[in-house]
Motif scaffolding. Structure first.
Motif, short mmCIF file in Angstrom:
data_model
loop_
_atom_site.label_atom_id
_atom_site.label_comp_id
_atom_site.label_asym_id
_atom_site.label_seq_id
_atom_site.Cartn_x
_atom_site.Cartn_y
_atom_site.Cartn_z
N GLU A 36 17.34 -16.55 -11.74
CA GLU A 36 17.32 -16.59 -10.28
C GLU A 36 18.70 -16.44 -9.64
O GLU A 36 18.90 -16.82 -8.49
CB GLU A 36 16.62 -17.85 -9.77
CG GLU A 36 15.15 -17.88 -10.15
CD GLU A 36 14.34 -18.96 -9.43
OE1 GLU A 36 14.79 -19.46 -8.39
OE2 GLU A 36 13.25 -19.28 -9.93
N VAL B 64 18.33 -14.41 -6.53
CA VAL B 64 17.80 -15.16 -5.39
C VAL B 64 18.92 -15.94 -4.72
O VAL B 64 19.03 -15.96 -3.49
CB VAL B 64 16.68 -16.13 -5.85
CG1 VAL B 64 16.21 -16.99 -4.70
CG2 VAL B 64 15.52 -15.35 -6.45
N SER C 145 12.72 -12.72 -4.66
CA SER C 145 12.09 -13.94 -5.17
C SER C 145 11.73 -13.71 -6.64
O SER C 145 11.52 -12.57 -7.06
CB SER C 145 10.85 -14.30 -4.36
OG SER C 145 9.88 -13.28 -4.45
N VAL C 146 11.69 -14.80 -7.39
CA VAL C 146 11.34 -14.74 -8.81
C VAL C 146 10.20 -15.71 -9.04
O VAL C 146 10.26 -16.87 -8.62
CB VAL C 146 12.55 -15.10 -9.70
CG1 VAL C 146 12.15 -15.12 -11.17
CG2 VAL C 146 13.70 -14.13 -9.48
#
Length: 60
Positions: A44, A47, A56-57
């Motif tokens: 991330e 992000v 987004s993950v």
């Protein structure tokens, strides 16, 4: 396994996510971030550095 979603409406093409991805999963194409790698490791970092909150993950 992780799924990366890039909201192209929000993406400004700054490249921060691309520069911070340790596995070269993302790239800039036509001024927007896009997925080019084989597998996201779910860290991330993309992000965390995205100033427009376009990335987004999600763990699958």
């Amino acid at each position: 396994m992780y799924l990366v979603n890039i909201n192209t409406d929000k993406c400004t093409g700054c490249g921060a996510c691309v520069e911070n991805c340790p596995v070269e999963y993302l790239a800039l194409e036509e001024g927007k971030a896009t997925i080019v790698g084989d597998e996201c490791q779910g860290c991330e970092s993309c992000v965390a550095v995205c100033p427009s909150e376009a990335v987004s993950v999600q763990e699958l």
